[in-house]
Design an enzyme around this catalytic site. Structure first.
Site, PDB file in Angstrom:
ATOM      1  N   ARG A 150       0.846  -1.197   0.000  1.00 34.51           N
ATOM      2  CA  ARG A 150       0.000   0.000   0.000  1.00 34.51           C
ATOM      3  C   ARG A 150       0.881   1.247   0.000  1.00 34.51           C
ATOM      4  NH1 ARG A 150      -5.318  -1.004   0.967  1.00 34.51           N
ATOM      5  NH2 ARG A 150      -5.900  -2.963   1.984  1.00 34.51           N
ATOM      6  N   THR A 178      -5.007   2.610  -6.350  1.00 35.45           N
ATOM      7  CA  THR A 178      -4.134   2.128  -7.420  1.00 35.45           C
ATOM      8  C   THR A 178      -4.475   2.803  -8.740  1.00 35.45           C
ATOM      9  OG1 THR A 178      -3.967  -0.011  -6.332  1.00 35.45           O
ATOM     10  CG2 THR A 178      -3.365   0.074  -8.664  1.00 35.45           C
ATOM     11  N   THR A 204     -11.315  -4.413  -6.381  1.00 32.04           N
ATOM     12  CA  THR A 204     -11.630  -4.076  -5.006  1.00 32.04           C
ATOM     13  C   THR A 204     -12.685  -5.043  -4.526  1.00 32.04           C
ATOM     14  OG1 THR A 204     -12.693  -2.478  -3.534  1.00 32.04           O
ATOM     15  CG2 THR A 204     -13.163  -2.265  -5.870  1.00 32.04           C
ATOM     16  N   ILE A 205     -12.385  -5.691  -3.442  1.00 32.93           N
ATOM     17  CA  ILE A 205     -13.292  -6.699  -2.913  1.00 32.93           C
ATOM     18  C   ILE A 205     -14.609  -6.072  -2.466  1.00 32.93           C
ATOM     19  CG2 ILE A 205     -12.581  -6.640  -0.484  1.00 32.93           C
ATOM     20  CD1 ILE A 205     -12.435  -9.751  -0.673  1.00 32.93           C
ATOM     21  N   ASP A 206     -14.581  -4.764  -2.144  1.00 29.98           N
ATOM     22  CA  ASP A 206     -15.783  -4.077  -1.671  1.00 29.98           C
ATOM     23  C   ASP A 206     -16.762  -3.737  -2.789  1.00 29.98           C
ATOM     24  OD1 ASP A 206     -14.636  -4.185   0.802  1.00 29.98           O
ATOM     25  OD2 ASP A 206     -14.120  -2.061   0.924  1.00 29.98           O
ATOM     26  N   MET A 249     -16.122  -7.410   5.078  1.00 25.11           N
ATOM     27  CA  MET A 249     -15.465  -6.238   4.516  1.00 25.11           C
ATOM     28  C   MET A 249     -16.506  -5.255   3.981  1.00 25.11           C
ATOM     29  SD  MET A 249     -13.814  -9.194   4.106  1.00 25.11           S
ATOM     30  CE  MET A 249     -14.325  -9.693   2.503  1.00 25.11           C
ATOM     31  N   GLU A 305     -17.647  -3.626   7.895  1.00 24.25           N
ATOM     32  CA  GLU A 305     -16.635  -3.026   8.764  1.00 24.25           C
ATOM     33  C   GLU A 305     -16.786  -1.516   8.931  1.00 24.25           C
ATOM     34  OE1 GLU A 305     -12.590  -2.847   7.051  1.00 24.25           O
ATOM     35  OE2 GLU A 305     -13.484  -3.696   5.249  1.00 24.25           O
ATOM     36  N   ARG A 359     -10.413 -12.643   1.765  1.00 17.67           N
ATOM     37  CA  ARG A 359      -9.540 -11.888   0.860  1.00 17.67           C
ATOM     38  C   ARG A 359      -8.552 -12.789   0.122  1.00 17.67           C
ATOM     39  NH1 ARG A 359      -9.360  -6.483   1.070  1.00 17.67           N
ATOM     40  NH2 ARG A 359     -10.325  -5.389   2.816  1.00 17.67           N
TER      41      ARG A 359
END
Length: 434
Positions: A150, A178, A204-206, A249, A305, A359
């Protein structure tokens, strides 16, 4: 909005792909620059365009072009993966390498280790030579074959690294930060007058990248979460007044929590960042939970979260290396407050946080298909000389979208949408909690 993509220059080379330009010959056709898809498919937009006599806003169709900007015999490509882990990263890496090598005959493909750090020579990471043989099995595993990190690096330094290593195309796999980073790299490349293309593959997992239908890895995330919810339900139902709390998440958007609850309909309350809720008072969280326990003697709660941050005492904002606000732990907070609220009642509380397990999972079949197709379309666009774009699906069509358009804001759940209403119908929770 402006969906006009940037190009490095006039294409001068013919594609090595043996495709057709004729309809009806049962061979896939090259995609023409004039081929586009309407962005807003609503009847209102159609009517307004007719009344005003203007063309609707359109997106550029993704796919192989007949004319290329880069000479395949003299092109070097690099791949970098940044940010948090997400199912499908290795699938995308593999797809890009295979497409570059087998479709276009490109022999020099470099992997950039550990995110944008790998473009800073001072970090000493070097490059990894990527070949079909080296990446042929990486899709079987989660995580990222190249490693990630990151945080930003000096843009001019990264561009100099690309130029010094004669890299013509950079594929960046990552989320909002990114994509902003690779767009900044593209801007610096333009200032220096270099012919280097930069491409973003949204990860993005979200699922919170604006405009696009979905980011890869999202389906796998709520697929994996589904079995966890099933087991959590078994735990809750196995105890008198059993309560299971599962934190998933979702910093700013609750798509995983909401989708997982729909996919595994054993959830009774879903709490997401988009909604404000109260613990106390009429129709508040505790009252709804009490009613559920009195009727069924168990309850399953899913919380994203980033939900409920308004319930904490105000503190100084702390951000991680990617610039994301570090939220306070709503899962543990709920566990403690529920325990306190029911101190005179016999309850059994189980708290589960499977975030990092989800993840790091490998992509499921649906995401695997999506990752491969994203990779192929990214390569086609890059070889044609397009730059500073992301490849994705919009209205179920593969398109090229300027990075600047998808990073202006985060995508969130519309609480008045049919999607959220479906979640409420599945859980039985009220429209408002308190």
């Amino acid at each position: 909005m402006e969906f006009q993509n940037r190009n490095l220059g006039i294409p001068k080379f013919k594609s090595p792909l043996q495709l057709s330009t004729v309809r009806g010959d049962k061979i896939f056709n090259f995609v023409g620059e004039e081929e586009k898809f309407v962005f807003d498919l609503s009847n209102d937009n159609y009517t307004q365009c007719l009344e005003k006599g203007v063309e609707p806003l359109c997106l550029e169709k993704a796919g192989p072009r007949q004319d290329l900007f880069f000479d395949p015999s003299n092109t070097t490509a690099a791949i970098v993966t940044c940010g948090g882990l997400c199912p499908g990263i290795n699938n995308v890496i593999r797809g890009i390498v295979m497409a570059l090598h087998y479709f276009y005959g490109i022999k020099r493909i470099l992997g950039v280790p550990y995110g944008y750090e790998g473009l800073n020579p001072a970090m000493g990471h070097g490059f990894v030579d990527l070949t079909p043989n080296k990446v042929k099995d990486i899709h079987l595993f989660g995580g990222t074959f190249l490693g990630s990190s990151r945080g930003a690096q000096d843009v001019s330094l990264m561009v100099n690294t690309l130029a010094e290593n004669k890299i013509d195309i950079l594929f960046a796999i990552g989320g909002d930060g990114t994509l902003k980073g690779v767009d900044a790299i593209g801007e610096e490349i333009a200032k220096q007058g270099l012919d280097i293309g930069v491409v973003g593959i949204p990860k993005t997992i979200d699922n919170d990248i604006d405009i696009i239908d979905k980011s890869f890895g999202f389906e796998t995330s709520f697929d994996v979460a589904g079995s966890i919810l099933r087991d959590a339900h078994n735990e809750a139902a196995g105890a008198y007044n059993g309560i299971a709390i599962i934190k998933l998440m979702g910093r700013d958007s609750g798509f995983i929590a909401a989708s997982a609850a729909l996919a595994m309909p054993v959830v009774n309350l879903v709490l997401i960042p988009e909604m404000e809720f109260h613990l106390e008072g009429p129709n508040g969280f505790f009252e709804v939970l009490e009613q559920r326990l009195s009727e069924k003697r168990h309850a399953v709660i899913v919380v994203a979260e980033g939900a409920g941050q308004h319930l904490f005492e105000k503190k100084d904002v702390v951000k991680d290396a990617s610039g994301n606000v570090q939220h306070q732990d709503i899962g543990l907070f709920l566990k403690d407050r529920i325990k306190e609220h029911f101190k005179d009642t016999s309850v059994t509380i189980k708290y589960i946080d499977p975030s990092y397990i989800i993840r790091s999972a490998p992509a499921n079949s649906s995401d695997s298909v999506y990752c491969s197709r994203l990779a192929y379309h990214a390569v086609h666009g890059a070889m044609a000389g397009k730059t500073r774009f992301v490849v994705s699906k919009v209205n179920n069509q593969y398109v090229y979208v300027p990075i600047s358009q998808v990073t202006q804001k985060r995508k969130k759940i519309d609480l008045e949408s049919e999607f959220w209403f479906s979640v409420l119908q599945s859980t039985g929770q009220p429209f408002h909690l308190g």
